[in-house]
Design a protein around this motif. Structure first.
Motif, PDB file in Angstrom:
ATOM      1  N   MET A 117       0.849  -1.349  -0.210  1.00 35.37           N
ATOM      2  CA  MET A 117       0.112  -0.030   0.122  1.00 35.37           C
ATOM      3  C   MET A 117       0.984   1.192  -0.035  1.00 35.37           C
ATOM      4  SD  MET A 117      -2.996   1.303   2.730  1.00 35.37           S
ATOM      5  CE  MET A 117      -3.687  -0.291   2.917  1.00 35.37           C
ATOM      6  N   ARG A 118       2.013   1.154   0.826  1.00 31.84           N
ATOM      7  CA  ARG A 118       2.747   2.353   0.932  1.00 31.84           C
ATOM      8  C   ARG A 118       3.416   2.515  -0.345  1.00 31.84           C
ATOM      9  NH1 ARG A 118       5.165   1.482   5.564  1.00 31.84           N
ATOM     10  NH2 ARG A 118       3.613   2.958   6.725  1.00 31.84           N
ATOM     11  N   ALA A 119       3.951   1.542  -1.157  1.00 33.59           N
ATOM     12  CA  ALA A 119       4.745   1.747  -2.373  1.00 33.59           C
ATOM     13  C   ALA A 119       3.850   2.264  -3.654  1.00 33.59           C
ATOM     14  CB  ALA A 119       5.176   0.396  -2.794  1.00 33.59           C
ATOM     15  N   ALA A 120       2.452   1.948  -3.298  1.00 35.01           N
ATOM     16  CA  ALA A 120       1.485   2.126  -4.375  1.00 35.01           C
ATOM     17  C   ALA A 120       1.113   3.572  -4.096  1.00 35.01           C
ATOM     18  CB  ALA A 120       0.293   1.397  -4.362  1.00 35.01           C
ATOM     19  N   ALA A 121       1.201   3.941  -2.939  1.00 36.56           N
ATOM     20  CA  ALA A 121       0.667   5.398  -2.652  1.00 36.56           C
ATOM     21  C   ALA A 121       1.656   6.430  -2.894  1.00 36.56           C
ATOM     22  CB  ALA A 121       0.293   5.548  -0.959  1.00 36.56           C
ATOM     23  N   VAL A 122       2.940   5.950  -2.838  1.00 35.30           N
ATOM     24  CA  VAL A 122       4.149   6.721  -3.153  1.00 35.30           C
ATOM     25  C   VAL A 122       3.967   7.032  -4.836  1.00 35.30           C
ATOM     26  CG1 VAL A 122       6.547   6.870  -3.627  1.00 35.30           C
ATOM     27  CG2 VAL A 122       5.684   6.229  -1.106  1.00 35.30           C
ATOM     28  N   PHE A 123       3.714   5.998  -5.612  1.00 39.25           N
ATOM     29  CA  PHE A 123       3.499   5.969  -7.007  1.00 39.25           C
ATOM     30  C   PHE A 123       2.527   6.987  -7.076  1.00 39.25           C
ATOM     31  CE2 PHE A 123       1.893   4.507 -10.754  1.00 39.25           C
ATOM     32  CZ  PHE A 123       2.892   4.545 -11.846  1.00 39.25           C
ATOM     33  N   MET A 149       7.702  -5.073  -7.209  1.00 39.44           N
ATOM     34  CA  MET A 149       6.347  -4.779  -7.672  1.00 39.44           C
ATOM     35  C   MET A 149       6.818  -3.475  -8.621  1.00 39.44           C
ATOM     36  SD  MET A 149       4.761  -2.976  -4.337  1.00 39.44           S
ATOM     37  CE  MET A 149       5.707  -3.557  -3.047  1.00 39.44           C
ATOM     38  N   LYS A 150       6.081  -3.622  -9.710  1.00 31.33           N
ATOM     39  CA  LYS A 150       6.264  -2.451 -10.874  1.00 31.33           C
ATOM     40  C   LYS A 150       5.065  -1.804 -11.138  1.00 31.33           C
ATOM     41  CE  LYS A 150       8.153  -1.426 -15.207  1.00 31.33           C
ATOM     42  NZ  LYS A 150       8.664  -2.092 -16.547  1.00 31.33           N
ATOM     43  N   PHE A 151       5.045  -0.512 -11.356  1.00 32.67           N
ATOM     44  CA  PHE A 151       3.631   0.096 -11.482  1.00 32.67           C
ATOM     45  C   PHE A 151       3.924   0.935 -12.901  1.00 32.67           C
ATOM     46  CE2 PHE A 151       4.026   0.196  -6.642  1.00 32.67           C
ATOM     47  CZ  PHE A 151       2.772  -0.595  -6.580  1.00 32.67           C
ATOM     48  N   SER A 152       2.882   1.101 -13.496  1.00 31.85           N
ATOM     49  CA  SER A 152       3.137   1.787 -14.737  1.00 31.85           C
ATOM     50  C   SER A 152       1.788   2.273 -15.138  1.00 31.85           C
ATOM     51  CB  SER A 152       3.786   0.855 -16.080  1.00 31.85           C
ATOM     52  OG  SER A 152       3.659   1.478 -17.113  1.00 31.85           O
ATOM     53  N   VAL A 153       1.795   3.276 -15.703  1.00 36.61           N
ATOM     54  CA  VAL A 153       0.374   3.915 -16.395  1.00 36.61           C
ATOM     55  C   VAL A 153       0.635   4.709 -17.823  1.00 36.61           C
ATOM     56  CG1 VAL A 153      -0.825   4.767 -14.312  1.00 36.61           C
ATOM     57  CG2 VAL A 153       1.007   6.063 -15.207  1.00 36.61           C
ATOM     58  N   ASP A 186       1.514   5.304 -24.821  1.00 35.64           N
ATOM     59  CA  ASP A 186       2.613   5.702 -24.242  1.00 35.64           C
ATOM     60  C   ASP A 186       2.822   5.820 -22.769  1.00 35.64           C
ATOM     61  OD1 ASP A 186       3.528   6.219 -27.005  1.00 35.64           O
ATOM     62  OD2 ASP A 186       2.647   8.307 -27.084  1.00 35.64           O
ATOM     63  N   VAL A 187       4.003   5.315 -22.378  1.00 32.01           N
ATOM     64  CA  VAL A 187       4.198   5.531 -20.703  1.00 32.01           C
ATOM     65  C   VAL A 187       4.262   6.729 -20.185  1.00 32.01           C
ATOM     66  CG1 VAL A 187       5.793   4.271 -18.834  1.00 32.01           C
ATOM     67  CG2 VAL A 187       4.923   2.903 -20.799  1.00 32.01           C
ATOM     68  N   LEU A 188       3.202   7.150 -19.153  1.00 36.51           N
ATOM     69  CA  LEU A 188       3.526   8.495 -18.494  1.00 36.51           C
ATOM     70  C   LEU A 188       4.339   8.438 -17.432  1.00 36.51           C
ATOM     71  CD1 LEU A 188      -0.213   9.520 -18.963  1.00 36.51           C
ATOM     72  CD2 LEU A 188       1.665  10.302 -20.242  1.00 36.51           C
ATOM     73  N   HIS A 189       4.309   7.191 -16.540  1.00 39.32           N
ATOM     74  CA  HIS A 189       5.228   6.935 -15.392  1.00 39.32           C
ATOM     75  C   HIS A 189       5.375   5.535 -15.039  1.00 39.32           C
ATOM     76  CE1 HIS A 189       7.110   8.437 -11.671  1.00 39.32           C
ATOM     77  NE2 HIS A 189       6.061   8.043 -10.894  1.00 39.32           N
ATOM     78  N   GLU A 190       6.399   5.325 -14.580  1.00 33.70           N
ATOM     79  CA  GLU A 190       6.693   3.862 -14.059  1.00 33.70           C
ATOM     80  C   GLU A 190       7.649   4.049 -13.027  1.00 33.70           C
ATOM     81  OE1 GLU A 190       7.728   1.659 -17.234  1.00 33.70           O
ATOM     82  OE2 GLU A 190       9.564   2.265 -17.577  1.00 33.70           O
ATOM     83  N   ALA A 191       7.430   2.991 -12.117  1.00 34.54           N
ATOM     84  CA  ALA A 191       8.636   2.825 -11.160  1.00 34.54           C
ATOM     85  C   ALA A 191       8.368   1.356 -10.368  1.00 34.54           C
ATOM     86  CB  ALA A 191       8.316   3.619  -9.926  1.00 34.54           C
ATOM     87  N   VAL A 205      11.952   0.257  -0.810  1.00 31.22           N
ATOM     88  CA  VAL A 205      13.164   0.701  -1.176  1.00 31.22           C
ATOM     89  C   VAL A 205      12.919   0.670  -2.763  1.00 31.22           C
ATOM     90  CG1 VAL A 205      15.400   0.317  -1.995  1.00 31.22           C
ATOM     91  CG2 VAL A 205      14.582  -0.402   0.327  1.00 31.22           C
ATOM     92  N   ARG A 206      13.061   1.855  -3.412  1.00 33.34           N
ATOM     93  CA  ARG A 206      12.867   2.059  -5.203  1.00 33.34           C
ATOM     94  C   ARG A 206      14.000   1.720  -5.848  1.00 33.34           C
ATOM     95  NH1 ARG A 206       9.900   6.777  -7.086  1.00 33.34           N
ATOM     96  NH2 ARG A 206       9.672   6.562  -9.287  1.00 33.34           N
ATOM     97  N   GLU A 207      13.603   1.083  -6.875  1.00 31.49           N
ATOM     98  CA  GLU A 207      14.765   0.172  -7.628  1.00 31.49           C
ATOM     99  C   GLU A 207      15.618   1.567  -8.051  1.00 31.49           C
ATOM    100  OE1 GLU A 207      14.978  -3.059 -11.016  1.00 31.49           O
ATOM    101  OE2 GLU A 207      13.677  -1.343 -11.682  1.00 31.49           O
TER     102      GLU A 207
END
Length: 453
Positions: A1-7, A110-114, A120-125, A136-138
């Motif tokens: 939840m914390r990682a997704a909220a940061v993203f 876990m990887k998030f992408s929109v 076209d990818v706008l943001h990923e992490a 920890v972020r990659e």
């Protein structure tokens, strides 16, 4: 939840939120293997809506998940102000599971992408969940480590090993909780430290109270019956002619079991618990601290101020030992097995209890060492990927181990053959040698030898 909220927060700050047309989440390794049973998928959805674990209420969890399921829409970044978020179509196909793929940094990846309407990818992490709610972020591992090292330099009495901690205690003539308090004071006032620790205990107490009001079976399909409410009623009947706050010493073990079970049944229900140091091991420290407040010598005559002092002292000492496990090994079941979760929690709790019962630094270290030594090799093989069997009972067993470890240490003079550092390193090496099927993947042990239904 914390990682997704940061993203989600980064996406909102980027100004690209309104152009988002699609979402993709990839879960790797242990997160994918046990994600359904551990609530990973639902936690990710809530984080993407902008919720943080410390702030969202348990009833809000059920409300939001029901809304997503009914409407097929995710309110991306819309937790606080729905009008500022974006309603995005969401289905199970948008969350891809890769249980056999482990990313280099950690098995909990876990990887998030929109993307926009054109794809076209706008943001990923990419993030890693490294245990106890820490992420920890990659690509930022080195920076995070550097920041951690810099923060240590600001501490008046830094320590990384038990030997260093013992050295600090010896040179300053202070107890372990006092060393920890001085270090905490480098970034907080005394009032903030005290209030923060008492708040942690209040959340633990609220967790137990909520759990004791629930009835029936736990969610998830295993049909595990909740035991805490019935046990609580039975214990109260045993003392019906006494003061409602009275706790018969002959039932201390039953009360400890009750608190541990109540907390972990609440965890299994998706309720609010304190990572202590992890969710799967969340019942051990509350149960042992409950023992300290109700069954330790002299507590029957203690004032509220005395009890608050015990809570603060206990959690500071337990936290100091927790630092040692984070520094030298791991508290992640996915990385080192359950010895890193339940074992670390039992060790921390033993240290906290020995501290508040008047133990010397050597006795406190010995208590922590005994508790971990007898959790070495503990596997993490949850049936169905759920944090229920053997996890719930295991918290009660480990709480009793912690109490016994503290008592054994207090009957000694603080000297012992095996050091806490040696046990921590052994736990780390045992975790490395352990087959992955025994490290929170639900692919071995009880998870495959017990029929789920």
């Amino acid at each position: 939840m914390r990682a997704a909220a940061v993203f989600a927060g980064e996406l909102k700050d980027s100004g690209a939120l309104e152009r988002v047309a699609s979402l993709r989440v990839d879960l790797y390794g242990s997160l994918a293997a046990t994600g359904r049973g551990h609530g990973t998928m639902t936690a990710v959805l809530l984080g993407l809506e902008g919720y943080h674990p410390e702030e969202i209420l348990p009833e809000e969890v059920e409300e939001r998940l029901a809304s997503i399921a009914e409407t097929g829409l995710l309110s991306l970044c819309g937790a606080v102000d729905p009008e500022s978020g974006v309603s995005l179509p969401y289905g199970e196909a948008d969350m891809i599971l890769h249980p056999l793929t482990v990313l280099p940094r950690h098995t909990n990846g876990m990887k998030f992408s929109v993307s926009d309407a054109d794809g076209d990818v706008l943001h990923e992490a990419t993030f890693f969940s490294v245990g106890g709610g820490f992420i920890v972020r990659e690509g930022e591992e080195d920076a995070a480590q550097k920041e951690l090292e810099e923060s240590k330099k600001e501490l008046p009495l830094p320590f990384r090993t038990a030997a260093e901690l013992m050295g600090r205690c010896s040179s300053k003539g202070l107890g372990i909780s006092e060393i920890m308090f001085i270090n905490e004071r480098a970034s907080r006032t005394e009032e903030e430290i005290r209030e923060g620790l008492l708040h942690i205990w209040s959340v633990m107490e609220a967790c137990v109270e909520t759990s004791l009001k629930r009835e029936g079976v736990l969610p998830g399909g295993l049909k595990v019956r909740r035991r805490a409410p019935d046990w609580h009623e039975r214990l109260l009947k045993e003392t019906k002619d006494q003061d409602p706050d009275y706790r018969d010493p002959k039932y201390w073990q039953e009360w400890v079991n009750l608190i541990a079970l109540a907390v972990n049944e609440e965890n299994a229900s998706g309720g609010r618990v304190v990572t202590a140091p992890t969710n799967g091991a969340a019942g051990i420290i509350p149960a042992v601290l409950y023992y300290a407040l109700h069954f330790a010598p002299g507590m029957d005559k203690a004032t509220q101020q005395d009890r608050d002092d015990v809570v603060v002292k206990f959690l500071l000492a337990a936290g100091a030992v927790g630092v040692l496990y984070k520094e030298q090994a791991s508290i992640s079941g996915a990385e080192v097995g359950c010895q890193g979760e339940v074992g670390s929690a039992s060790s921390m709790a033993a240290a906290g209890l020995a501290e508040v019962m008047g133990g010397s630094p050597g006795q406190v270290e010995n208590a922590a060492e005994i508790a971990m030594e007898h959790n070495l090799g503990l596997t993490c093989d949850p049936i169905g990927g759920l944090v229920q069997i053997p996890c719930i009972e295991r918290n009660a067993i480990a709480a009793a181990k912690a109490i016994n470890a503290a008592k054994m240490a207090l009957w000694g003079d603080g000297t012992h053959r095996v050091s806490l550092d040696e046990v921590i390193v052994t736990m780390r090496e045992t975790g490395k040698d352990m087959s992955s099927k025994y490290k929170e993947t639900a692919m071995g042990g009880l998870a495959v030898n017990v029929v789920e239904c």
